[in-house]
Design a protein around this motif. Structure first.
Motif, mmCIF file in Angstrom:
data_model
loop_
_atom_site.group_PDB
_atom_site.id
_atom_site.type_symbol
_atom_site.label_atom_id
_atom_site.label_comp_id
_atom_site.label_asym_id
_atom_site.label_seq_id
_atom_site.Cartn_x
_atom_site.Cartn_y
_atom_site.Cartn_z
ATOM 1 N N TYR A 1 -13.443 0.699 -14.443
ATOM 2 C CA TYR A 1 -12.123 1.431 -14.329
ATOM 3 C C TYR A 1 -12.237 2.113 -12.714
ATOM 4 C CZ TYR A 1 -8.385 4.640 -14.807
ATOM 5 O OH TYR A 1 -7.058 5.615 -14.243
ATOM 6 N N PHE A 2 -11.144 1.935 -12.071
ATOM 7 C CA PHE A 2 -11.045 2.397 -10.743
ATOM 8 C C PHE A 2 -9.664 3.165 -10.443
ATOM 9 C CE2 PHE A 2 -9.240 1.908 -6.343
ATOM 10 C CZ PHE A 2 -10.321 2.556 -5.644
ATOM 11 N N ARG A 3 -9.766 4.549 -9.893
ATOM 12 C CA ARG A 3 -8.754 5.143 -9.669
ATOM 13 C C ARG A 3 -8.825 5.753 -8.051
ATOM 14 N NH1 ARG A 3 -5.300 6.137 -13.545
ATOM 15 N NH2 ARG A 3 -3.135 6.993 -12.889
ATOM 16 N N SER A 4 -7.910 5.907 -7.120
ATOM 17 C CA SER A 4 -7.928 6.364 -6.025
ATOM 18 C C SER A 4 -6.659 6.863 -5.588
ATOM 19 C CB SER A 4 -8.523 5.295 -4.917
ATOM 20 O OG SER A 4 -8.561 5.667 -3.709
ATOM 21 N N ASP A 5 -6.772 7.775 -4.425
ATOM 22 C CA ASP A 5 -5.539 8.045 -3.777
ATOM 23 C C ASP A 5 -5.319 6.809 -2.803
ATOM 24 O OD1 ASP A 5 -7.878 8.416 -2.040
ATOM 25 O OD2 ASP A 5 -6.712 9.652 -0.704
ATOM 26 N N GLU A 6 -4.328 6.519 -2.045
ATOM 27 C CA GLU A 6 -3.706 5.572 -1.769
ATOM 28 C C GLU A 6 -4.435 5.424 -0.236
ATOM 29 O OE1 GLU A 6 0.551 5.303 -1.041
ATOM 30 O OE2 GLU A 6 0.424 7.238 0.065
ATOM 31 N N ASP B 1 0.850 2.437 -7.053
ATOM 32 C CA ASP B 1 1.717 3.187 -7.297
ATOM 33 C C ASP B 1 2.284 3.990 -5.946
ATOM 34 O OD1 ASP B 1 3.527 5.000 -8.266
ATOM 35 O OD2 ASP B 1 2.889 5.323 -10.191
ATOM 36 N N GLN B 2 3.329 3.536 -5.417
ATOM 37 C CA GLN B 2 3.668 4.503 -4.122
ATOM 38 C C GLN B 2 4.269 5.706 -4.306
ATOM 39 O OE1 GLN B 2 5.697 1.111 -2.200
ATOM 40 N NE2 GLN B 2 4.129 1.283 -0.576
ATOM 41 N N ALA B 3 4.954 5.856 -5.643
ATOM 42 C CA ALA B 3 5.676 7.111 -5.713
ATOM 43 C C ALA B 3 4.474 8.153 -6.247
ATOM 44 C CB ALA B 3 6.555 6.956 -7.249
ATOM 45 N N ALA B 4 3.487 7.637 -7.010
ATOM 46 C CA ALA B 4 2.278 8.714 -7.195
ATOM 47 C C ALA B 4 1.314 8.727 -6.032
ATOM 48 C CB ALA B 4 1.911 8.312 -8.543
ATOM 49 N N HIS B 5 1.367 7.884 -5.099
ATOM 50 C CA HIS B 5 0.466 7.746 -3.933
ATOM 51 C C HIS B 5 -1.041 7.738 -4.465
ATOM 52 C CE1 HIS B 5 3.608 9.453 -1.174
ATOM 53 N NE2 HIS B 5 3.694 9.990 -2.106
ATOM 54 N N GLU B 6 -1.210 6.604 -5.517
ATOM 55 C CA GLU B 6 -2.430 6.376 -6.050
ATOM 56 C C GLU B 6 -2.674 4.710 -6.236
ATOM 57 O OE1 GLU B 6 -2.876 8.436 -9.682
ATOM 58 O OE2 GLU B 6 -1.644 7.419 -10.567
ATOM 59 N N LEU B 7 -4.127 4.353 -6.540
ATOM 60 C CA LEU B 7 -4.444 3.138 -6.549
ATOM 61 C C LEU B 7 -5.110 3.048 -7.975
ATOM 62 C CD1 LEU B 7 -5.703 2.244 -3.088
ATOM 63 C CD2 LEU B 7 -3.533 0.954 -4.086
ATOM 64 N N TYR C 1 7.554 -4.134 -7.479
ATOM 65 C CA TYR C 1 8.648 -3.834 -8.406
ATOM 66 C C TYR C 1 9.425 -2.603 -7.764
ATOM 67 C CZ TYR C 1 5.944 -6.258 -12.014
ATOM 68 O OH TYR C 1 5.081 -7.293 -12.562
ATOM 69 N N ASP C 2 10.517 -3.076 -6.924
ATOM 70 C CA ASP C 2 11.117 -2.000 -6.020
ATOM 71 C C ASP C 2 11.708 -0.687 -6.377
ATOM 72 O OD1 ASP C 2 12.816 -3.938 -7.310
ATOM 73 O OD2 ASP C 2 14.615 -3.911 -5.802
ATOM 74 N N HIS C 3 12.047 -0.839 -7.858
ATOM 75 C CA HIS C 3 12.688 0.243 -8.285
ATOM 76 C C HIS C 3 11.841 1.353 -8.707
ATOM 77 C CE1 HIS C 3 16.811 -1.012 -8.062
ATOM 78 N NE2 HIS C 3 16.541 -1.966 -9.264
ATOM 79 N N GLN C 4 10.688 0.922 -9.180
ATOM 80 C CA GLN C 4 9.286 1.734 -9.525
ATOM 81 C C GLN C 4 8.494 2.045 -8.267
ATOM 82 O OE1 GLN C 4 10.274 -0.941 -11.058
ATOM 83 N NE2 GLN C 4 10.396 -0.677 -13.530
ATOM 84 N N ARG C 5 8.738 1.369 -7.241
ATOM 85 C CA ARG C 5 7.984 1.503 -6.077
ATOM 86 C C ARG C 5 6.335 1.177 -6.613
ATOM 87 N NH1 ARG C 5 8.590 6.501 -2.443
ATOM 88 N NH2 ARG C 5 7.439 5.448 -1.082
ATOM 89 N N LEU C 6 6.195 0.228 -7.403
ATOM 90 C CA LEU C 6 4.938 -0.410 -7.769
ATOM 91 C C LEU C 6 4.519 -1.659 -7.418
ATOM 92 C CD1 LEU C 6 2.584 0.320 -9.754
ATOM 93 C CD2 LEU C 6 4.044 -0.738 -11.613
ATOM 94 N N TRP C 7 3.239 -1.796 -6.803
ATOM 95 C CA TRP C 7 2.592 -3.054 -6.565
ATOM 96 C C TRP C 7 1.851 -3.413 -7.630
ATOM 97 C CZ3 TRP C 7 3.780 -6.147 -2.393
ATOM 98 C CH2 TRP C 7 4.225 -5.806 -1.564
ATOM 99 N N GLU C 8 1.893 -4.660 -7.865
ATOM 100 C CA GLU C 8 0.987 -5.362 -8.596
ATOM 101 C C GLU C 8 0.075 -6.641 -8.011
ATOM 102 O OE1 GLU C 8 0.722 -8.040 -13.073
ATOM 103 O OE2 GLU C 8 2.483 -6.853 -12.419
#
Length: 202
Positions: free
Chosen positions: A146-151, A121-127, A91-98
């Protein structure tokens, strides 16, 4: 002689309304192998059988329905990680990969991640992922819902986890996993046996 005339009303021919799924992509490219830059610096290599750019759908997006392989580079063009999945949307405007399907990430530090879903989320620099994820590093293996990480995959969190680690014995020696198996020794504490205290002096 009698003449008879008949007249009929003209019918207006209309097409059905265009549905969202009928919205055509502004670009469809096959056999993609291209470099993507960010702020003038080459950051990624994209390899895919089919790449669509659709700016009509809301939100607008890039679509990779036949899978995606992505390499991530640092400022010196060294490969930092590989990302692969069955289906991807950007999603190019949100800079979000799914990323969907068989999602896997491998980094230069030996970390290996797998799941059925991953958001970047490239804007927040996280996965992050809300589905079962498996994370393997040279030191440990973690699994959770549930998983969360820096990019960069250097700081991460897995919740509802069960894990496996290399265990150090009380004498300081290391217990390694048995050879010839893919399993890892699970961390288990030895049961504590109560001891009667000796109150007599020698």
């Amino acid at each position: 002689m009698t003449l008879s005339f008949s007249c009929s009303e003209e019918k207006e021919h209309t097409l059905p309304a265009i549905l969202p799924q009928d919205s055509a992509s502004v670009m469809t490219t096959y056999g993609v192998n291209t470099l993507i830059s960010d702020s003038g610096v080459v950051k990624y290599r994209i390899v895919s059988e089919c790449w669509e750019i659709n700016q009509v759908r809301q939100p607008s997006r890039w679509i990779f329905v036949k899978g995606l392989f992505l390499e991530q580079f640092d400022e010196k063009f060294h490969v930092q990680s590989y990302i692969q999945c069955d289906t991807a949307y950007y999603y190019d405007h949100q800079r979000l990969w799914e990323l969907r399907g068989r999602v896997s990430i491998r980094t230069k530090d030996g970390l290996f991640f797998t799941s059925e879903e991953l958001f970047w989320d490239q804007a927040a620099h996280e996965l992050y992922s809300n589905k079962y994820s498996n994370l393997v590093t040279p030191e440990r293996q973690l699994q959770g819902a549930y998983f969360r990480s820096d990019e960069k995959m250097t700081r991460y969190m897995v919740s509802d986890t069960k894990g496996a680690f290399n265990v150090e014995n009380f004498d300081g020696t290391r217990s390694e996993p048995p050879m010839g198996t893919d399993s890892v020794v699970e961390v288990q504490r030895a049961p504590i046996v109560p001891q009667k205290k000796n109150l007599t002096q020698p």
